[in-house]
Scaffold this motif. Sequence first.
Motif, short mmCIF file in Angstrom:
data_model
loop_
_atom_site.label_atom_id
_atom_site.label_comp_id
_atom_site.label_asym_id
_atom_site.label_seq_id
_atom_site.Cartn_x
_atom_site.Cartn_y
_atom_site.Cartn_z
N THR A 198 56.89 43.81 -11.30
CA THR A 198 56.86 43.86 -12.75
C THR A 198 55.50 43.40 -13.23
N ALA A 199 55.23 43.66 -14.48
CA ALA A 199 53.95 43.29 -15.03
C ALA A 199 53.80 41.79 -15.07
N LYS A 200 52.57 41.32 -14.77
CA LYS A 200 52.25 39.90 -14.81
C LYS A 200 53.23 39.07 -14.00
N GLU A 201 53.62 39.57 -12.87
CA GLU A 201 54.60 38.89 -12.03
C GLU A 201 54.00 37.63 -11.41
N LYS A 202 54.73 36.53 -11.44
CA LYS A 202 54.29 35.27 -10.86
C LYS A 202 54.38 35.34 -9.34
N LEU B 221 67.05 50.83 4.81
CA LEU B 221 65.79 51.13 4.13
C LEU B 221 65.89 52.45 3.38
N ALA B 222 66.56 53.44 3.98
CA ALA B 222 66.71 54.74 3.32
C ALA B 222 67.57 54.64 2.06
N ARG B 223 68.49 53.69 2.01
CA ARG B 223 69.37 53.52 0.85
C ARG B 223 68.79 52.58 -0.21
N LEU B 224 67.67 51.97 0.10
CA LEU B 224 67.09 50.96 -0.79
C LEU B 224 66.75 51.48 -2.19
N PRO B 225 66.18 52.67 -2.35
CA PRO B 225 65.88 53.15 -3.70
C PRO B 225 67.12 53.23 -4.60
N ALA B 226 68.23 53.71 -4.05
CA ALA B 226 69.46 53.81 -4.84
C ALA B 226 69.98 52.42 -5.20
N ILE B 227 69.87 51.47 -4.27
CA ILE B 227 70.31 50.11 -4.53
C ILE B 227 69.47 49.49 -5.64
N ARG B 228 68.15 49.67 -5.58
CA ARG B 228 67.27 49.11 -6.61
C ARG B 228 67.60 49.67 -7.99
N LYS B 229 67.89 50.95 -8.05
CA LYS B 229 68.19 51.58 -9.34
C LYS B 229 69.42 50.96 -9.98
N THR B 230 70.40 50.60 -9.17
CA THR B 230 71.63 50.00 -9.69
C THR B 230 71.43 48.53 -10.06
N VAL B 231 70.63 47.82 -9.27
CA VAL B 231 70.45 46.38 -9.48
C VAL B 231 69.52 46.08 -10.66
N ARG B 232 68.56 46.97 -10.93
CA ARG B 232 67.54 46.69 -11.94
C ARG B 232 68.12 46.32 -13.31
N PRO B 233 69.12 47.05 -13.85
CA PRO B 233 69.68 46.65 -15.15
C PRO B 233 70.34 45.27 -15.12
N ILE B 234 70.94 44.91 -13.99
CA ILE B 234 71.58 43.59 -13.88
C ILE B 234 70.52 42.50 -13.91
N TYR B 235 69.43 42.70 -13.17
CA TYR B 235 68.34 41.72 -13.16
C TYR B 235 67.72 41.59 -14.55
N THR B 236 67.62 42.71 -15.26
CA THR B 236 67.06 42.67 -16.61
C THR B 236 67.96 41.86 -17.54
N LYS B 237 69.26 42.09 -17.44
CA LYS B 237 70.22 41.35 -18.28
C LYS B 237 70.18 39.86 -18.00
N LEU B 238 69.96 39.49 -16.71
CA LEU B 238 69.92 38.08 -16.33
C LEU B 238 68.57 37.44 -16.65
N GLY B 239 67.60 38.24 -17.05
CA GLY B 239 66.27 37.70 -17.36
C GLY B 239 65.38 37.58 -16.15
N ILE B 240 65.80 38.09 -15.00
CA ILE B 240 64.98 38.03 -13.80
C ILE B 240 63.79 38.98 -13.93
N ILE B 241 64.04 40.15 -14.54
CA ILE B 241 62.97 41.08 -14.87
C ILE B 241 62.73 40.97 -16.37
N ARG B 242 61.57 40.53 -16.76
CA ARG B 242 61.27 40.31 -18.18
C ARG B 242 60.55 41.50 -18.81
N GLU B 243 59.93 42.30 -17.99
CA GLU B 243 59.22 43.45 -18.52
C GLU B 243 59.28 44.57 -17.50
N ILE B 244 59.78 45.70 -17.89
CA ILE B 244 59.88 46.84 -16.99
C ILE B 244 58.76 47.83 -17.32
#
Length: 434
Positions: A5-9, A406-429
């Motif tokens: 993410t942008a400006k990631e610590k 590893l081959a399934r990782l892109p699909a997993i990321r797509k599903t997890v991203r909205p959850i991380y955003t809701k939890l505040g783990i991802i602050r800027e997409i």
Amino acid sequence: MTGKTAKEKPRTDLRSAARAMKHKNFRLFFGGQSVSLMGTWMQHIAMSWLVYRLTGSPFYLGLIGFTGQIPTFLLASFAGVFADRWNRRRLLVITQSLSMVQAFLLAALTLTGYAAVWHIVVLSLFLGCVNAFDIPIRQSFFVEIVGSKKDLGNAIALNSFMFNGARLAGPSIAGFLIGFFGEGPCFLINGCSFLAVIGALLLMDVPGKKKVGAHPPVLTGLREGYRYAFGSLPIRHILLFIALISLLGMPYFVLLPVFAKNILHGGSQTLGFLMGAAGAGALTGALYLASRRTVLGLGRLIVVAALVFGISLVLFSFSRHVLLSVALMFATGFGALVQTTSCNTIIQTIVDEDKRGRVVSLYATAFIGIAPFGNLLAGILADNMGAPITLMMGGILCSLGGLVFLARLPAIRKTVRPIYTKLGIIREIPPDVQ
């Protein structure tokens, strides 16, 4: 688990590695469990050595592993339902007390010279039933003793650090005691060590569960947990991957006495060195995970750790030198710990709170409940094909499993991203991933 993410610590910071310790309840838990787990690992190596001394058979090593873990496969899901409904601290006091009784019985039989293989099998099965409830309840208890999900990942990593710190010291102490005094003192010390964790649990100030209306039947709650877990793409794939590793890779542990005695031509001290090296590798992995400031990137880390684990097992199967075998056990322990703890952290981060106990119980089933089938299979294969070939095959299959994940990782990321955003783990997409 997502992309940058942008400006990631920075994702790692040793200064924040013990941040969960600011919570009093977690400090109590950490102190009590540190003492208890030391005894648990002493008992583990003592049981393995006692069984192999009495029988000289890899099959019985696999059988003891099977009886100690099969109850988790059968009962852990039900334990998850209870963990979501009842007071988890009270349940843990009960399970820890029963584990203490088992250790004292084992000590009494061994010290009086009456211990036989069937005694060990029965007591192993009893402890397995206790652990089937203890493990999912204890894992789902973390969120209560740290107060929120903010420090949950760090608490899980510190628990792994504590577990493997005991794994490093316990086998070494046990190897010394067995060499000079036999297995009995190890069981006795383990029984006494449970007093520390029981005392710590009683000293905690944990709010009771809020009273709700009548709960639906247990089987209804169980079905609800299964539908939720396997309806979630990331949870489903993680559970299946953990089950694969537990079936084909983790049984290496029950075969270590064979390598120590027959392949490396050593004794209980050599077994202690091998188990201690695996513990040191896991301890290093836990420290690394505790220093991570975020769960981002754990998906890739799971794949890398699986490959380290699998390749190390393959190389270990060919080694005939103690020092090389110890070094490879270090890498094996590191890979196993980083992979399994990363999986646990992701699941506990994204799970809904009212389903936590049931989902964690499914993780315990996949990680521990599947292992007895692997232990039994490894024992049979080692008897017929030899321990080295058994471990080599397991390592290759675990590595292939990592590549599939590893081959399934892109699909997993797509599903997890909205959850991380809701939890505040991802602050800027970034716009390119929105």
